[in-house]
Design a protein around this motif. Sequence first.
Motif, mmCIF file in Angstrom:
data_model
loop_
_atom_site.group_PDB
_atom_site.id
_atom_site.type_symbol
_atom_site.label_atom_id
_atom_site.label_comp_id
_atom_site.label_asym_id
_atom_site.label_seq_id
_atom_site.Cartn_x
_atom_site.Cartn_y
_atom_site.Cartn_z
ATOM 1 N N ALA A 26 48.537 -28.928 78.169
ATOM 2 C CA ALA A 26 47.489 -28.515 79.103
ATOM 3 C C ALA A 26 46.614 -29.689 79.504
ATOM 4 O O ALA A 26 46.044 -29.707 80.605
ATOM 5 C CB ALA A 26 46.637 -27.411 78.474
ATOM 6 N N GLY A 27 46.519 -30.681 78.620
ATOM 7 C CA GLY A 27 45.692 -31.845 78.926
ATOM 8 C C GLY A 27 44.214 -31.514 78.847
ATOM 9 O O GLY A 27 43.809 -30.463 78.353
ATOM 10 N N GLY A 28 43.410 -32.430 79.333
ATOM 11 C CA GLY A 28 41.976 -32.219 79.374
ATOM 12 C C GLY A 28 41.260 -32.510 78.069
ATOM 13 O O GLY A 28 40.064 -32.252 77.961
ATOM 14 N N THR A 29 41.964 -33.032 77.082
ATOM 15 C CA THR A 29 41.306 -33.381 75.824
ATOM 16 C C THR A 29 41.100 -34.889 75.781
ATOM 17 O O THR A 29 41.801 -35.655 76.449
ATOM 18 C CB THR A 29 42.149 -32.949 74.598
ATOM 19 O OG1 THR A 29 43.440 -33.544 74.682
ATOM 20 C CG2 THR A 29 42.306 -31.445 74.535
ATOM 21 N N SER A 30 40.135 -35.289 74.991
ATOM 22 C CA SER A 30 39.857 -36.720 74.855
ATOM 23 C C SER A 30 41.030 -37.399 74.149
ATOM 24 O O SER A 30 41.865 -36.741 73.520
ATOM 25 C CB SER A 30 38.576 -36.936 74.051
ATOM 26 O OG SER A 30 38.784 -36.551 72.695
ATOM 27 N N LEU A 31 41.073 -38.702 74.245
ATOM 28 C CA LEU A 31 42.118 -39.462 73.572
ATOM 29 C C LEU A 31 42.091 -39.192 72.069
ATOM 30 O O LEU A 31 43.127 -38.952 71.443
ATOM 31 C CB LEU A 31 41.962 -40.961 73.849
ATOM 32 C CG LEU A 31 42.966 -41.878 73.135
ATOM 33 C CD1 LEU A 31 44.398 -41.510 73.529
ATOM 34 C CD2 LEU A 31 42.665 -43.325 73.447
ATOM 35 N N GLU A 32 40.887 -39.199 71.498
ATOM 36 C CA GLU A 32 40.745 -38.971 70.056
ATOM 37 C C GLU A 32 41.257 -37.580 69.669
ATOM 38 O O GLU A 32 41.984 -37.423 68.692
ATOM 39 C CB GLU A 32 39.271 -39.135 69.632
ATOM 40 C CG GLU A 32 39.068 -39.107 68.142
ATOM 41 C CD GLU A 32 39.748 -40.245 67.393
ATOM 42 O OE1 GLU A 32 40.151 -40.019 66.242
ATOM 43 O OE2 GLU A 32 39.881 -41.347 67.954
ATOM 44 N N ASP A 33 40.900 -36.570 70.463
ATOM 45 C CA ASP A 33 41.359 -35.210 70.179
ATOM 46 C C ASP A 33 42.869 -35.091 70.365
ATOM 47 O O ASP A 33 43.546 -34.411 69.595
ATOM 48 C CB ASP A 33 40.641 -34.194 71.064
ATOM 49 C CG ASP A 33 39.182 -34.000 70.669
ATOM 50 O OD1 ASP A 33 38.806 -34.389 69.536
ATOM 51 O OD2 ASP A 33 38.422 -33.462 71.498
ATOM 52 N N SER A 34 43.385 -35.754 71.381
ATOM 53 C CA SER A 34 44.828 -35.730 71.617
ATOM 54 C C SER A 34 45.583 -36.374 70.460
ATOM 55 O O SER A 34 46.620 -35.859 70.022
ATOM 56 C CB SER A 34 45.179 -36.462 72.918
ATOM 57 O OG SER A 34 44.661 -35.764 74.029
ATOM 58 N N LEU A 35 45.070 -37.490 69.953
ATOM 59 C CA LEU A 35 45.704 -38.138 68.807
ATOM 60 C C LEU A 35 45.653 -37.250 67.570
ATOM 61 O O LEU A 35 46.638 -37.151 66.826
ATOM 62 C CB LEU A 35 45.045 -39.485 68.519
ATOM 63 C CG LEU A 35 45.370 -40.593 69.507
ATOM 64 C CD1 LEU A 35 44.500 -41.818 69.230
ATOM 65 C CD2 LEU A 35 46.837 -40.946 69.461
ATOM 66 N N ALA A 36 44.524 -36.584 67.361
ATOM 67 C CA ALA A 36 44.399 -35.682 66.217
ATOM 68 C C ALA A 36 45.381 -34.515 66.347
ATOM 69 O O ALA A 36 46.021 -34.110 65.362
ATOM 70 C CB ALA A 36 42.969 -35.164 66.093
ATOM 71 N N LEU A 37 45.510 -33.979 67.551
ATOM 72 C CA LEU A 37 46.475 -32.894 67.780
ATOM 73 C C LEU A 37 47.896 -33.379 67.536
ATOM 74 O O LEU A 37 48.699 -32.688 66.912
ATOM 75 C CB LEU A 37 46.344 -32.352 69.209
ATOM 76 C CG LEU A 37 45.164 -31.441 69.483
ATOM 77 C CD1 LEU A 37 45.011 -31.212 70.989
ATOM 78 C CD2 LEU A 37 45.331 -30.107 68.755
ATOM 79 N N TRP A 38 48.222 -34.553 68.045
ATOM 80 C CA TRP A 38 49.561 -35.105 67.854
ATOM 81 C C TRP A 38 49.859 -35.289 66.366
ATOM 82 O O TRP A 38 50.941 -34.934 65.896
ATOM 83 C CB TRP A 38 49.696 -36.435 68.596
ATOM 84 C CG TRP A 38 51.052 -37.037 68.443
ATOM 85 C CD1 TRP A 38 52.184 -36.711 69.138
ATOM 86 C CD2 TRP A 38 51.431 -38.051 67.517
ATOM 87 N NE1 TRP A 38 53.236 -37.479 68.699
ATOM 88 C CE2 TRP A 38 52.802 -38.311 67.708
ATOM 89 C CE3 TRP A 38 50.744 -38.780 66.551
ATOM 90 C CZ2 TRP A 38 53.498 -39.248 66.961
ATOM 91 C CZ3 TRP A 38 51.433 -39.720 65.813
ATOM 92 C CH2 TRP A 38 52.791 -39.942 66.023
#
Length: 79
Positions: A26-38
């Motif tokens: 969906a996108g729209g998350t910060s880089l830090e949040d995206s890395l944490a999700l990954w």
Amino acid sequence: MAEAETAPGYEQARDELIEVVRKLEAGGTSLEDSLALWERGEELATVCRHWLEGARARLDSALAARDGAIGDAEGARGE
């Protein structure tokens, strides 16, 4: 606490992994949040893989035991 006690079951890990992927796509998350999700997704994928490998080992063991029992029965009949 041991990892086995805190690791989610297969279905729980799979469902959470689906949600992680949905959020990343969906996108729209910060880089830090995206890395944490990954990173969480990688952990969940490992849990799922562990459960599936365990299931495969159990199936292989059951099939080997069945095949051994069939072979023993055939040998007893002289086939």
